[in-house]
Design a protein around this motif. Structure first.
Motif, PDB file in Angstrom:
ATOM      1  N   PRO A  14    -125.707 -62.172 -66.944  1.00  0.00           N
ATOM      2  CA  PRO A  14    -125.380 -60.677 -67.526  1.00  0.00           C
ATOM      3  C   PRO A  14    -125.995 -60.434 -69.061  1.00  0.00           C
ATOM      4  O   PRO A  14    -125.577 -61.640 -69.676  1.00  0.00           O
ATOM      5  CB  PRO A  14    -124.091 -60.200 -67.161  1.00  0.00           C
ATOM      6  CG  PRO A  14    -123.344 -61.554 -67.050  1.00  0.00           C
ATOM      7  CD  PRO A  14    -124.327 -62.562 -66.560  1.00  0.00           C
ATOM      8  N   TYR A  15    -126.436 -59.311 -69.453  1.00  0.00           N
ATOM      9  CA  TYR A  15    -126.487 -59.570 -70.856  1.00  0.00           C
ATOM     10  C   TYR A  15    -125.282 -59.642 -71.766  1.00  0.00           C
ATOM     11  O   TYR A  15    -125.336 -60.186 -72.831  1.00  0.00           O
ATOM     12  CB  TYR A  15    -127.222 -58.064 -71.176  1.00  0.00           C
ATOM     13  CG  TYR A  15    -128.494 -57.742 -70.452  1.00  0.00           C
ATOM     14  CD1 TYR A  15    -129.459 -58.727 -70.493  1.00  0.00           C
ATOM     15  CD2 TYR A  15    -128.862 -56.432 -69.849  1.00  0.00           C
ATOM     16  CE1 TYR A  15    -130.751 -58.436 -69.794  1.00  0.00           C
ATOM     17  CE2 TYR A  15    -129.988 -56.164 -69.253  1.00  0.00           C
ATOM     18  CZ  TYR A  15    -131.078 -57.184 -69.519  1.00  0.00           C
ATOM     19  OH  TYR A  15    -132.115 -57.096 -68.818  1.00  0.00           O
ATOM     20  N   LEU A  16    -124.047 -59.111 -71.179  1.00  0.00           N
ATOM     21  CA  LEU A  16    -123.034 -58.935 -72.120  1.00  0.00           C
ATOM     22  C   LEU A  16    -121.893 -59.436 -71.104  1.00  0.00           C
ATOM     23  O   LEU A  16    -121.731 -59.121 -69.856  1.00  0.00           O
ATOM     24  CB  LEU A  16    -122.589 -57.376 -72.394  1.00  0.00           C
ATOM     25  CG  LEU A  16    -123.695 -56.763 -73.033  1.00  0.00           C
ATOM     26  CD1 LEU A  16    -123.271 -55.184 -73.555  1.00  0.00           C
ATOM     27  CD2 LEU A  16    -124.017 -57.427 -74.180  1.00  0.00           C
ATOM     28  N   THR A  17    -120.793 -59.874 -71.722  1.00  0.00           N
ATOM     29  CA  THR A  17    -119.356 -60.245 -71.061  1.00  0.00           C
ATOM     30  C   THR A  17    -118.525 -59.428 -71.865  1.00  0.00           C
ATOM     31  O   THR A  17    -118.368 -59.698 -73.197  1.00  0.00           O
ATOM     32  CB  THR A  17    -119.151 -61.626 -71.268  1.00  0.00           C
ATOM     33  OG1 THR A  17    -120.094 -62.467 -70.405  1.00  0.00           O
ATOM     34  CG2 THR A  17    -117.625 -62.079 -70.639  1.00  0.00           C
ATOM     35  N   ILE A  18    -117.770 -58.474 -71.116  1.00  0.00           N
ATOM     36  CA  ILE A  18    -116.925 -57.455 -71.946  1.00  0.00           C
ATOM     37  C   ILE A  18    -115.436 -57.893 -71.437  1.00  0.00           C
ATOM     38  O   ILE A  18    -115.143 -57.905 -70.238  1.00  0.00           O
ATOM     39  CB  ILE A  18    -117.333 -56.089 -71.655  1.00  0.00           C
ATOM     40  CG1 ILE A  18    -118.683 -55.930 -71.969  1.00  0.00           C
ATOM     41  CG2 ILE A  18    -116.431 -55.216 -72.377  1.00  0.00           C
ATOM     42  CD1 ILE A  18    -118.922 -54.538 -71.216  1.00  0.00           C
ATOM     43  N   GLU A  19    -114.640 -57.743 -72.293  1.00  0.00           N
ATOM     44  CA  GLU A  19    -113.254 -58.504 -72.339  1.00  0.00           C
ATOM     45  C   GLU A  19    -112.119 -57.184 -72.766  1.00  0.00           C
ATOM     46  O   GLU A  19    -112.650 -56.584 -73.855  1.00  0.00           O
ATOM     47  CB  GLU A  19    -112.640 -59.543 -72.622  1.00  0.00           C
ATOM     48  CG  GLU A  19    -112.909 -59.790 -74.184  1.00  0.00           C
ATOM     49  CD  GLU A  19    -112.407 -61.385 -74.673  1.00  0.00           C
ATOM     50  OE1 GLU A  19    -112.452 -61.308 -75.627  1.00  0.00           O
ATOM     51  OE2 GLU A  19    -112.351 -62.073 -73.544  1.00  0.00           O
ATOM     52  N   TRP A  20    -111.270 -56.839 -72.261  1.00  0.00           N
ATOM     53  CA  TRP A  20    -110.156 -55.918 -72.650  1.00  0.00           C
ATOM     54  C   TRP A  20    -109.354 -56.502 -73.985  1.00  0.00           C
ATOM     55  O   TRP A  20    -109.059 -57.687 -73.960  1.00  0.00           O
ATOM     56  CB  TRP A  20    -109.054 -55.586 -71.815  1.00  0.00           C
ATOM     57  CG  TRP A  20    -109.522 -54.850 -70.537  1.00  0.00           C
ATOM     58  CD1 TRP A  20    -109.642 -55.285 -69.332  1.00  0.00           C
ATOM     59  CD2 TRP A  20    -109.945 -53.390 -70.360  1.00  0.00           C
ATOM     60  NE1 TRP A  20    -110.050 -54.345 -68.416  1.00  0.00           N
ATOM     61  CE2 TRP A  20    -110.367 -53.248 -69.155  1.00  0.00           C
ATOM     62  CE3 TRP A  20    -110.089 -52.537 -71.418  1.00  0.00           C
ATOM     63  CZ2 TRP A  20    -110.500 -51.993 -68.862  1.00  0.00           C
ATOM     64  CZ3 TRP A  20    -110.304 -51.243 -70.842  1.00  0.00           C
ATOM     65  CH2 TRP A  20    -110.790 -50.938 -69.635  1.00  0.00           C
TER      66      TRP A  20
ATOM     67  N   SER B  37    -109.347 -50.548 -75.908  1.00  0.00           N
ATOM     68  CA  SER B  37    -110.245 -51.300 -76.817  1.00  0.00           C
ATOM     69  C   SER B  37    -110.791 -52.598 -76.067  1.00  0.00           C
ATOM     70  O   SER B  37    -110.056 -52.977 -75.221  1.00  0.00           O
ATOM     71  CB  SER B  37    -109.667 -51.575 -77.795  1.00  0.00           C
ATOM     72  OG  SER B  37    -108.565 -52.247 -77.891  1.00  0.00           O
ATOM     73  N   VAL B  38    -111.860 -52.692 -76.238  1.00  0.00           N
ATOM     74  CA  VAL B  38    -112.798 -53.911 -75.713  1.00  0.00           C
ATOM     75  C   VAL B  38    -113.354 -54.849 -76.802  1.00  0.00           C
ATOM     76  O   VAL B  38    -113.736 -54.208 -78.066  1.00  0.00           O
ATOM     77  CB  VAL B  38    -113.677 -53.764 -74.604  1.00  0.00           C
ATOM     78  CG1 VAL B  38    -112.943 -52.778 -73.518  1.00  0.00           C
ATOM     79  CG2 VAL B  38    -114.905 -52.691 -75.581  1.00  0.00           C
ATOM     80  N   ARG B  39    -113.892 -55.986 -76.667  1.00  0.00           N
ATOM     81  CA  ARG B  39    -114.940 -56.678 -77.213  1.00  0.00           C
ATOM     82  C   ARG B  39    -115.846 -57.076 -76.456  1.00  0.00           C
ATOM     83  O   ARG B  39    -115.586 -57.483 -75.269  1.00  0.00           O
ATOM     84  CB  ARG B  39    -114.304 -57.644 -78.333  1.00  0.00           C
ATOM     85  CG  ARG B  39    -113.719 -58.732 -77.505  1.00  0.00           C
ATOM     86  CD  ARG B  39    -113.417 -60.016 -78.521  1.00  0.00           C
ATOM     87  NE  ARG B  39    -112.542 -59.809 -79.516  1.00  0.00           N
ATOM     88  CZ  ARG B  39    -111.373 -59.873 -79.512  1.00  0.00           C
ATOM     89  NH1 ARG B  39    -110.469 -60.435 -78.669  1.00  0.00           N
ATOM     90  NH2 ARG B  39    -110.462 -59.536 -80.380  1.00  0.00           N
ATOM     91  N   PHE B  40    -116.934 -57.393 -76.969  1.00  0.00           N
ATOM     92  CA  PHE B  40    -118.199 -57.894 -76.118  1.00  0.00           C
ATOM     93  C   PHE B  40    -118.716 -59.047 -76.678  1.00  0.00           C
ATOM     94  O   PHE B  40    -118.801 -59.349 -77.880  1.00  0.00           O
ATOM     95  CB  PHE B  40    -119.257 -56.901 -75.677  1.00  0.00           C
ATOM     96  CG  PHE B  40    -120.076 -56.568 -76.798  1.00  0.00           C
ATOM     97  CD1 PHE B  40    -121.176 -57.152 -77.212  1.00  0.00           C
ATOM     98  CD2 PHE B  40    -119.791 -55.540 -77.616  1.00  0.00           C
ATOM     99  CE1 PHE B  40    -121.961 -56.897 -78.052  1.00  0.00           C
ATOM    100  CE2 PHE B  40    -120.558 -55.181 -78.880  1.00  0.00           C
ATOM    101  CZ  PHE B  40    -121.672 -55.681 -78.949  1.00  0.00           C
ATOM    102  N   ARG B  41    -119.379 -59.975 -75.961  1.00  0.00           N
ATOM    103  CA  ARG B  41    -120.125 -61.044 -76.340  1.00  0.00           C
ATOM    104  C   ARG B  41    -121.648 -60.914 -75.694  1.00  0.00           C
ATOM    105  O   ARG B  41    -121.678 -60.825 -74.306  1.00  0.00           O
ATOM    106  CB  ARG B  41    -119.430 -62.331 -75.938  1.00  0.00           C
ATOM    107  CG  ARG B  41    -120.196 -63.653 -76.451  1.00  0.00           C
ATOM    108  CD  ARG B  41    -119.439 -64.856 -75.843  1.00  0.00           C
ATOM    109  NE  ARG B  41    -119.514 -65.234 -74.484  1.00  0.00           N
ATOM    110  CZ  ARG B  41    -118.527 -64.955 -73.645  1.00  0.00           C
ATOM    111  NH1 ARG B  41    -117.484 -64.373 -74.191  1.00  0.00           N
ATOM    112  NH2 ARG B  41    -118.360 -65.146 -72.287  1.00  0.00           N
TER     113      ARG B  41
END
Length: 243
Positions: free
Chosen positions: A127-133, A148-152
């Motif tokens: 996947p283009y992104l991995t998103i976590e809470w 809120s989240v952050r992505f890699r």
């Protein structure tokens, strides 16, 4: 004249019986099922149906190696947890290819799968992104939903990383939650997200207070890259109960 009419009737009956016999194929009864996994072995969060991605199916055995025979592809829809199942397929050899998702393109040659009886087939994509809470969805004192989240960003050898585009907060009153099924009043439009936001905390808040008491809301965040299909990578789904 009567003899001619009788002969015509007999001929029509024979044609009908022959046609019925030729069309008397068994109904498709094979099952193909499996999962779409990310490069870490986790199921890819998608949307219900074909709005976020789908699996292209080409029956190679129908053409039997004849390049002049045109094979019309069919497609499998997805469940939002990254799994799929379909129990109406004919026995045969198929080329299966995950397409049109928020991931780097799958090899064009796909995977050749023999479908007979019940077959399990998983696919691994990047996947283009991995998103976590960072903060899972909560109900504030004034009845707004916040999270809120952050992505890699994920890289893949030989492929250019697409730029970031936007993020959305999906809120639904049923378990099907995503860009294709959300309450548009609770989050208007999109939130601008750029490449520079990687690793930072991105906050989301509903545009208005939730209206219904005694209701469970299903919530997830999606972030989109600016590629050909502009589909969303997602968090998993959480619930918020309004008492």
């Amino acid at each position: 004249m009567k003899k001619i009419v009788n002969n015509i009737i007999l001929l029509l009956v024979a044609v009908c019986l022959f046609s019925c016999e030729k069309d008397n194929y068994d109904a498709p009864d094979c099952t193909i099922q499996g999962r779409i996994l990310d490069h870490n072995g986790n199921q890819l969060e998608t949307e219900q149906g074909n709005g976020n991605m789908r699996i292209k199916m080409e029956e190679l055995s129908w053409a039997n190696g004849n390049d002049e025979v045109s094979v019309i592809p069919r497609y499998l829809n997805m469940k939002q947890d990254g799994s799929y199942v379909n129990n109406k397929w004919f026995t045969g050899e198929y080329r299966m290819t995950p397409i049109e998702g928020a991931f780097y393109p799958y090899p064009e040659e796909g995977d050749i799968v023999r479908i007979e009886g019940t077959v399990m087939k998983d696919f691994t994509v990047t996947p283009y992104l991995t998103i976590e809470w960072v903060k899972e969805p909560v109900l504030t004192a004034d009845n707004y939903i916040e999270a809120s989240v952050r992505f890699r960003r994920n890289a893949k050898d030989g492929a250019a990383m697409p730029d970031l585009s936007n993020g959305i907060l999906c809120v639904s009153t049923n378990q099907y939650c995503g860009n294709n099924n959300k309450d548009g009043q609770l989050f208007n439009g999109t939130k601008t997200v750029t490449n520079d936001d990687e690793g930072t905390v991105i906050e989301f808040r509903t545009s208005m207070a939730v209206k219904y008491t005694g209701t469970i809301y299903w919530v997830r965040v999606g972030i989109c890259c600016n590629d050909t299909y502009k589909k969303y990578n997602y968090t998993d789904i959480k619930t918020v109960t309004v008492n």
